[in-house]
Design a protein around this motif. Structure first.
Motif, PDB file in Angstrom:
ATOM      1  N   LEU A  16     -12.889   0.754 -18.274  1.00 46.21           N
ATOM      2  CA  LEU A  16     -11.608   1.437 -18.428  1.00 46.21           C
ATOM      3  C   LEU A  16     -10.559   0.517 -19.051  1.00 46.21           C
ATOM      4  CD1 LEU A  16     -11.456   3.198 -14.954  1.00 46.21           C
ATOM      5  CD2 LEU A  16     -12.106   4.207 -17.146  1.00 46.21           C
ATOM      6  N   LYS A  17     -10.910  -0.760 -19.180  1.00 46.53           N
ATOM      7  CA  LYS A  17     -10.000  -1.790 -19.715  1.00 46.53           C
ATOM      8  C   LYS A  17      -8.785  -1.991 -18.807  1.00 46.53           C
ATOM      9  CE  LYS A  17     -11.412  -1.379 -24.565  1.00 46.53           C
ATOM     10  NZ  LYS A  17     -12.776  -1.287 -24.265  1.00 46.53           N
ATOM     11  N   ILE A  18      -9.009  -1.771 -17.519  1.00 43.14           N
ATOM     12  CA  ILE A  18      -8.021  -2.067 -16.492  1.00 43.14           C
ATOM     13  C   ILE A  18      -8.768  -2.969 -15.509  1.00 43.14           C
ATOM     14  CG2 ILE A  18      -6.539  -1.124 -14.676  1.00 43.14           C
ATOM     15  CD1 ILE A  18      -6.634   1.509 -16.419  1.00 43.14           C
ATOM     16  N   GLN A  19      -8.452  -4.247 -15.547  1.00 41.16           N
ATOM     17  CA  GLN A  19      -9.256  -5.262 -14.875  1.00 41.16           C
ATOM     18  C   GLN A  19      -9.546  -4.945 -13.414  1.00 41.16           C
ATOM     19  OE1 GLN A  19     -10.492  -8.026 -16.665  1.00 41.16           O
ATOM     20  NE2 GLN A  19     -11.805  -8.158 -14.875  1.00 41.16           N
ATOM     21  N   VAL A  20      -8.527  -4.573 -12.666  1.00 48.05           N
ATOM     22  CA  VAL A  20      -8.733  -4.339 -11.236  1.00 48.05           C
ATOM     23  C   VAL A  20      -9.702  -3.178 -10.990  1.00 48.05           C
ATOM     24  CG1 VAL A  20      -6.709  -2.840 -10.895  1.00 48.05           C
ATOM     25  CG2 VAL A  20      -7.595  -4.189  -8.985  1.00 48.05           C
ATOM     26  N   LEU A  64      -7.516   1.810  -1.799  1.00 47.97           N
ATOM     27  CA  LEU A  64      -6.160   1.328  -1.557  1.00 47.97           C
ATOM     28  C   LEU A  64      -5.565   0.727  -2.832  1.00 47.97           C
ATOM     29  CD1 LEU A  64      -3.819   0.817   0.384  1.00 47.97           C
ATOM     30  CD2 LEU A  64      -4.911  -1.356   0.989  1.00 47.97           C
ATOM     31  N   GLN A  65      -6.319  -0.126  -3.511  1.00 46.09           N
ATOM     32  CA  GLN A  65      -5.819  -0.732  -4.752  1.00 46.09           C
ATOM     33  C   GLN A  65      -5.522   0.334  -5.798  1.00 46.09           C
ATOM     34  OE1 GLN A  65      -8.071  -3.939  -6.422  1.00 46.09           O
ATOM     35  NE2 GLN A  65      -8.282  -4.979  -4.457  1.00 46.09           N
ATOM     36  N   GLU A  66      -6.411   1.287  -5.921  1.00 44.54           N
ATOM     37  CA  GLU A  66      -6.229   2.342  -6.918  1.00 44.54           C
ATOM     38  C   GLU A  66      -4.995   3.181  -6.597  1.00 44.54           C
ATOM     39  OE1 GLU A  66      -9.246   5.242  -9.113  1.00 44.54           O
ATOM     40  OE2 GLU A  66      -9.058   5.661  -6.966  1.00 44.54           O
ATOM     41  N   GLU A  67      -4.818   3.535  -5.342  1.00 48.28           N
ATOM     42  CA  GLU A  67      -3.675   4.363  -4.971  1.00 48.28           C
ATOM     43  C   GLU A  67      -2.361   3.612  -5.181  1.00 48.28           C
ATOM     44  OE1 GLU A  67      -4.375   6.014  -1.063  1.00 48.28           O
ATOM     45  OE2 GLU A  67      -6.261   6.909  -1.724  1.00 48.28           O
ATOM     46  N   ILE A  68      -2.333   2.326  -4.897  1.00 44.97           N
ATOM     47  CA  ILE A  68      -1.132   1.529  -5.148  1.00 44.97           C
ATOM     48  C   ILE A  68      -0.799   1.528  -6.636  1.00 44.97           C
ATOM     49  CG2 ILE A  68      -0.236  -0.843  -5.174  1.00 44.97           C
ATOM     50  CD1 ILE A  68      -1.689  -1.213  -2.432  1.00 44.97           C
ATOM     51  N   LEU A  69      -1.802   1.347  -7.475  1.00 42.74           N
ATOM     52  CA  LEU A  69      -1.572   1.380  -8.926  1.00 42.74           C
ATOM     53  C   LEU A  69      -1.038   2.734  -9.382  1.00 42.74           C
ATOM     54  CD1 LEU A  69      -4.719  -0.313 -10.533  1.00 42.74           C
ATOM     55  CD2 LEU A  69      -2.349  -1.061 -10.750  1.00 42.74           C
ATOM     56  N   TYR A 132      -1.236   4.865 -19.334  1.00 47.99           N
ATOM     57  CA  TYR A 132      -0.112   4.240 -18.658  1.00 47.99           C
ATOM     58  C   TYR A 132      -0.527   2.921 -18.003  1.00 47.99           C
ATOM     59  CZ  TYR A 132       2.374   8.694 -19.108  1.00 47.99           C
ATOM     60  OH  TYR A 132       2.989   9.821 -19.578  1.00 47.99           O
ATOM     61  N   LEU A 133      -1.662   2.917 -17.345  1.00 46.10           N
ATOM     62  CA  LEU A 133      -2.125   1.715 -16.664  1.00 46.10           C
ATOM     63  C   LEU A 133      -2.488   0.603 -17.664  1.00 46.10           C
ATOM     64  CD1 LEU A 133      -4.317   3.255 -13.826  1.00 46.10           C
ATOM     65  CD2 LEU A 133      -2.080   2.192 -13.585  1.00 46.10           C
TER      66      LEU A 133
END
Length: 138
Positions: A16-20, A64-69, A132-133
């Motif tokens: 997705l090219k979004i590291q996390v 949790l990480q995804e929802e925070i983002l 956006y991310l």
């Protein structure tokens, strides 16, 4: 002779090219491979409790990480994603329950579910949210 399953490899199509998020998906694939090994080595009964543990810990951290983002972006359909997260946890709990009842096909059914979830998860990300991310803009 039992069917042997292929291990999962990271594919460019997963990226997705979004590291996390990519890192979390790679960890998910590693857990899938633990399940593949357990099935192929006929050690499901011995290894699946640890696999369930790793899977639930990973899901909790990842979700949790995804929802925070995604909270930063109202367009991200966060409510739908949170429902998907809850549904995933419920499904894994159901698989754990089936395992405790010694249902024979649990490992291959679990692998099929996780395989489908991974592919659908990556393919169904809201494209606008990913933009956006990736760019950091709203």
């Amino acid at each position: 002779m039992k069917k042997k399953f292929q291990k999962y490899m990271w594919e460019n199509g997963f990226e997705l090219k979004i590291q996390v998020l990519d890192d979390q998906h790679k960890k998910f694939i590693a857990i899938l491979n633990l399940l593949v090994d357990a099935i192929n080595q006929d050690e499901v009964n011995k290894k699946i409790p640890q696999i369930f543990f790793k899977l639930m810990n990973h899901a909790e951290d990842y979700f949790l990480q995804e929802e925070i983002l995604l909270k930063k972006y109202p367009e991200s359909n966060l409510d739908d994603i949170q429902k998907d997260h809850q549904d995933f946890i419920i499904r894994i709990a159901n698989f754990q329950n089936q395992f405790s009842k010694k249902e024979e096909s649990i490992a291959s059914d679990l692998l099929e579910f996780l395989d489908s979830w991974l592919k659908n998860r990556i393919n169904n990300y809201n494209k606008q949210t990913i933009f956006y991310l990736q760019t950091g803009t709203k």
